[in-house]
Scaffold this active site. Structure first.
Site, PDB file in Angstrom:
ATOM      1  N   TRP A   1       0.845  -1.321   0.155  1.00  0.00           N
ATOM      2  CA  TRP A   1       0.016   0.005   0.102  1.00  0.00           C
ATOM      3  C   TRP A   1       1.055   1.246  -0.140  1.00  0.00           C
ATOM      4  CZ3 TRP A   1      -1.325  -4.489   2.326  1.00  0.00           C
ATOM      5  CH2 TRP A   1      -2.555  -5.062   1.866  1.00  0.00           C
TER       6      TRP A   1
ATOM      7  N   CYS B   1      -6.771  -4.933  -1.688  1.00  0.00           N
ATOM      8  CA  CYS B   1      -7.985  -5.907  -1.223  1.00  0.00           C
ATOM      9  C   CYS B   1      -8.627  -6.511  -2.277  1.00  0.00           C
ATOM     10  CB  CYS B   1      -8.946  -5.112  -0.467  1.00  0.00           C
ATOM     11  SG  CYS B   1      -9.519  -3.701  -1.138  1.00  0.00           S
TER      12      CYS B   1
ATOM     13  N   HIS C   1     -13.618  -1.475   1.103  1.00  0.00           N
ATOM     14  CA  HIS C   1     -12.778  -2.772   1.285  1.00  0.00           C
ATOM     15  C   HIS C   1     -13.577  -3.762   0.528  1.00  0.00           C
ATOM     16  CE1 HIS C   1     -10.247  -5.188   2.986  1.00  0.00           C
ATOM     17  NE2 HIS C   1     -10.882  -5.998   3.776  1.00  0.00           N
TER      18      HIS C   1
ATOM     19  N   ASP D   1     -12.259 -12.904   4.700  1.00  0.00           N
ATOM     20  CA  ASP D   1     -11.320 -11.659   4.188  1.00  0.00           C
ATOM     21  C   ASP D   1      -9.857 -12.181   4.051  1.00  0.00           C
ATOM     22  OD1 ASP D   1     -10.074  -9.475   3.511  1.00  0.00           O
ATOM     23  OD2 ASP D   1     -11.322  -8.325   5.149  1.00  0.00           O
TER      24      ASP D   1
ATOM     25  N   ASP E   1     -20.299   4.017   9.612  1.00  0.00           N
ATOM     26  CA  ASP E   1     -20.150   4.904   8.623  1.00  0.00           C
ATOM     27  C   ASP E   1     -19.658   5.950   9.209  1.00  0.00           C
ATOM     28  OD1 ASP E   1     -20.888   6.465   6.194  1.00  0.00           O
ATOM     29  OD2 ASP E   1     -21.757   4.643   5.582  1.00  0.00           O
TER      30      ASP E   1
ATOM     31  N   GLU F   1     -31.958  -3.014  14.150  1.00  0.00           N
ATOM     32  CA  GLU F   1     -30.655  -2.783  14.267  1.00  0.00           C
ATOM     33  C   GLU F   1     -29.891  -2.174  15.137  1.00  0.00           C
ATOM     34  OE1 GLU F   1     -31.153  -0.505  10.387  1.00  0.00           O
ATOM     35  OE2 GLU F   1     -30.526  -2.318   9.289  1.00  0.00           O
TER      36      GLU F   1
ATOM     37  N   TYR G   1      -6.799   4.378  -0.234  1.00  0.00           N
ATOM     38  CA  TYR G   1      -7.918   4.059  -0.158  1.00  0.00           C
ATOM     39  C   TYR G   1      -8.365   3.259   1.288  1.00  0.00           C
ATOM     40  CZ  TYR G   1      -7.315  -1.125  -0.786  1.00  0.00           C
ATOM     41  OH  TYR G   1      -6.785  -2.472  -0.548  1.00  0.00           O
TER      42      TYR G   1
END
Length: 756
Positions: free
Chosen positions: A338, A374, A433, A456, A498, A527, A596
């Protein structure tokens, strides 16, 4: 003594010594003369073991019965130095012939592994570019044996053996002995004769749904009960066993042909990137059926520390693959980078597919391929898992949180004058991601946790000492059951926060404002309960204990698709007062170039501002950009009347141009065709050492086209020639490799016809 005879008179031999040298000749008195070496009698009296020994090692056998040294002359006869020289008994050859007729041996094995054969069609493996037999567990397959004679089930025995791994063991299910049975039963290794034609036998072989996946060596063993003689034959081809998502009893079973076609059989797809308001997409060649990819995927498993006996459980296999796609601690497939400096390797944005990466890793004996980020880790993971038979998809999460302290919140720290405290801001919000979801039952978890599982392969945090993540049940993540394995808390934190709505609390001990970042839209009650449930298992269980006023909001807006690379970036900042009382505030702005991953590189501009249009001139960012051309605008302030903390972080990217690909003429299998690729440099400066990389499954392998330098705002056109090998709709993909400009790519559909 000499004899004479008249014409027509028969010669009569009376000498016993002469008679004894010829089998079956009678003496003058009508009595049979005893044979000095009665081979036929010896044959009759010999045991089966002795006959086998005579046939297996005739030289040793002769030494046991004669003191003469025997060699073979050029005419094929016996030559000796003793007085017992004479013709070899014809019964020796006759006995060997009889024994050979009794022996049951395998002359050849046909695995029926051609693309058009029944095996590959029924097992949905006809797309694999391999002449080996590729089958799926829990489902029968057929093979044909060519025998030395007709098989008689009353007097002959036959069984198969399959071996996988370096040290096959029956107890580890890596050495399989498959008996011949009259009727096949589920859940076990068995074989049955389904067709017999003289010396050819067709077998139907059944495998259990728990079979270990991998490459198996096949041996056929036969035995004749009359002679007790056993023969073995090793097949010159291998059998590849995969997971079976078409089999209801397999833990990777997926219902629905449409879903199976997409998540197992589709060899191309789209991977999304960018920001939540500026979503971009690029085509990725997964290529799980391409030549050499199946072998490369199994090589990845072989390079792991997990023995073959552990490859029957998809949960275990997925966890291993998650670790092996990255390389920090196990010399896996890809080396992450990166830094923006990709010397000695390939820029992550230049890859368009997984095929070249996996081939290179296999060819170089397990040396990590440089470099990945990623979406590359995710694309390769999709390829490997689909290749092995596990339904898989690449998933992009925008505004993806990286929680480093297991608080299940993403924390941004500011000091008392609203300046970001960089050394405390270890949590980050990635613009996007990319990871994976794979489909399977989870018998190791409570009921209801099966289905899609997050995995992942990007190396972010370690799990039990290894850089890996998952599989984590999406059902567990949605319900906040973050105590269920594997790595559910980390994935929960990635998808829950977020940057648009911020919940703040004051940390008196540190005298810092902590902003716990949550979602853009108000949570539903369900939620909200899931979030609060999950937070109770985090390192900041009291994050909801200090309510604050939230009657002023800050928003950042952009027009259309947003700013473009090479021009000024313009955004609009809006403050909304939702109360009935007037509010006063002063905002501080700071814009920084950002990877990013959410890591900031350099601050480009700072301002104290009122509610205005915000502009970042090209001259201020032109020499600062890194991959993805992303920037982060941070706004902070206080409401004077209520002391409410206002904060907003908005990431945006500068849009890059596309590569335009135009097919030329009709494309046919085996015939050269062409495509025109065009590109316009959007920058007011020269691009150096431009390379366009072109590839397409069934069209051509990866081909770099060296363009060289491209002047400011110049147009470039190159023509690519290729010979299609597979009919149907194929995709030709191209990407630009240039240090000054990244994430430039294009794709075109190529309709390939069969040759006339």
């Amino acid at each position: 003594m000499m004899f004479s005879r008249m014409p027509g008179e028969r010669l009569s031999i009376r000498d016993n010594s002469a008679v004894g040298r010829f089998h079956g000749v009678s003496a003058s008195n009508g009595q049979a003369v005893p044979e000095r070496h009665s081979e036929s009698k010896m044959k009759k009296e010999e045991s089966g073991c002795r006959r086998w020994f005579r046939r297996a090692c005739p030289c040793c056998f002769r030494r046991q019965n004669s003191s003469n040294d025997v060699t073979i002359d050029t005419e094929g006869g016996a030559v000796g130095d003793g007085e017992n020289e004479g013709p070899t008994s014809p019964m020796t050859a006759t006995g060997d012939t009889e024994l050979g007729e009794l022996t049951l041996a395998v002359r050849s094995v046909d695995l029926l592994s051609q693309k058009s054969d029944r095996n590959k069609k029924e097992h949905h493996t006809d797309q694999y570019h391999s002449d080996q037999l590729v089958v799926r567990r829990g489902q029968t397959f057929q093979i044909e044996l060519d025998l030395s004679r007709t098989f008689n089930p009353n007097t002959d025995k036959l069984h198969l053996e399959l071996k996988t791994g370096p040290l096959p063991q029956v107890s580890k299910r890596t050495h399989i002995i498959i008996p011949l049975v009259d009727e096949l039963e589920d859940e076990r290794w068995e074989a049955k004769i389904v067709e017999q034609n003289v010396n050819r036998v067709k077998l139907s072989v059944n495998s259990p749904i728990t079979a270990v996946i991998g490459k198996y060596k096949l041996t056929v063993t036969t035995q004749c009960l009359k002679t007790s003689e056993t023969t073995t034959h090793d097949s010159d081809k291998d059998i590849y066993m995969l997971f079976n998502p078409w089999c209801e009893d397999d833990t990777v079973y997926m219902e629905g042909e449409k879903e199976l076609k997409e998540y197992v059989l589709n060899d191309t797809g789209r991977i999304y990137y960018g920001t939540e308001k500026q979503i971009g997409a690029r085509t990725w060649n997964f290529g799980q059926f391409d030549e050499g990819i199946l072998e490369a995927c199994l090589f990845v498993l072989d390079n792991s520390e997990v023995p073959p006996s552990g490859r029957g459980d998809p949960v275990n296999v997925v966890r291993v693959i998650s670790a092996m796609i990255n390389s920090p601690d196990d010399r896996g497939v890809l080396e992450g980078n990166w830094s923006g400096n990709y010397a000695g390797g390939t820029s992550p944005t230049a890859w368009s597919g997984s095929v070249e990466i996996l081939r290179q890793y296999h060819k170089e004996g397990g040396t990590p391929v440089k470099y990945g980020q990623c979406w590359v880790f995710s694309g390769v993971t999709t390829t490997v898992l689909r290749c092995l038979g596990i339904p898989t998809r690449s998933v992009t999460n925008f505004q993806s949180a990286h929680d480093t302290d297991v608080s299940l919140t993403t924390d941004v720290y500011f000091d008392e004058i609203m300046e970001p405290i960089h050394h405390l801001n270890s949590d980050s919000i990635w613009n996007f991601h990319v990871w994976n979801d794979c489909w399977m039952a989870r018998p190791d978890l409570p009921p209801g946790m099966g289905g899609w599982q997050a995995v992942d392969s990007t190396p972010q945090e370690t799990s039990h000492g290894t850089f890996r993540c998952g599989p984590a049940s999406l059902a567990a993540i949605r319900s906040g059951q973050v105590y269920l394995k594997f790595d559910t808390p980390f994935v929960f934190a990635e998808v829950s926060p977020d940057t648009s709505m911020l919940k703040g609390s004051y940390d008196v001990a540190k005298k810092n404002i902590i902003l716990c970042i949550w979602c853009n839209e108000m949570y539903s009650e369900e939620e909200r309960i899931a979030v609060e449930t999950a937070c109770r298992y985090g390192s900041k269980p009291d994050v909801y204990s200090s309510p604050i006023a939230e009657d002023v909001r800050v928003e950042v807006m952009m027009e259309g698709e947003g700013p473009r690379m090479g021009g000024d970036a313009q955004l609009k900042i809006v403050v909304k007062n939702t109360s009935s009382q007037p509010r006063r505030t002063t905002l501080h702005s700071q814009v920084a170039v950002m990877y990013y991953t959410g890591v900031l590189k350099d601050t480009v501009k700072k301002d104290t501002l009122n509610i205005i249009d915000w502009v970042l001139p090209y001259t201020q960012y032109q020499n600062q950009l890194v991959d993805q051309a992303a920037l982060m605008l941070t706004l902070s302030g206080r409401v004077s009347e209520t002391q409410q903390v206002l904060a907003n972080q908005t990431s945006f990217r500068l849009r890059t141009p596309d590569l335009h690909i135009e097919p030329i003429g009709e494309a046919c299998v085996g015939k050269e065709t062409s495509a025109k690729i065009t590109f316009t440099n959007p920058l007011p400066c020269t691009l150096r050492n431009v390379v366009i990389r072109v590839e397409g499954l069934g069209l051509r392998d990866l081909h770099p086209i060296r363009v060289g330098d491209v002047s400011k705002h110049a147009n470039v056109t190159v023509t690519e020639h290729f010979i299609p090998t597979i009919a149907g709709k194929r995709k030709l993909v191209a990407s630009l490799d240039c240090k000054q400009l990244s994430q430039v790519h294009g794709v075109a559909d190529i309709d390939v016809h069969e040759s006339q």
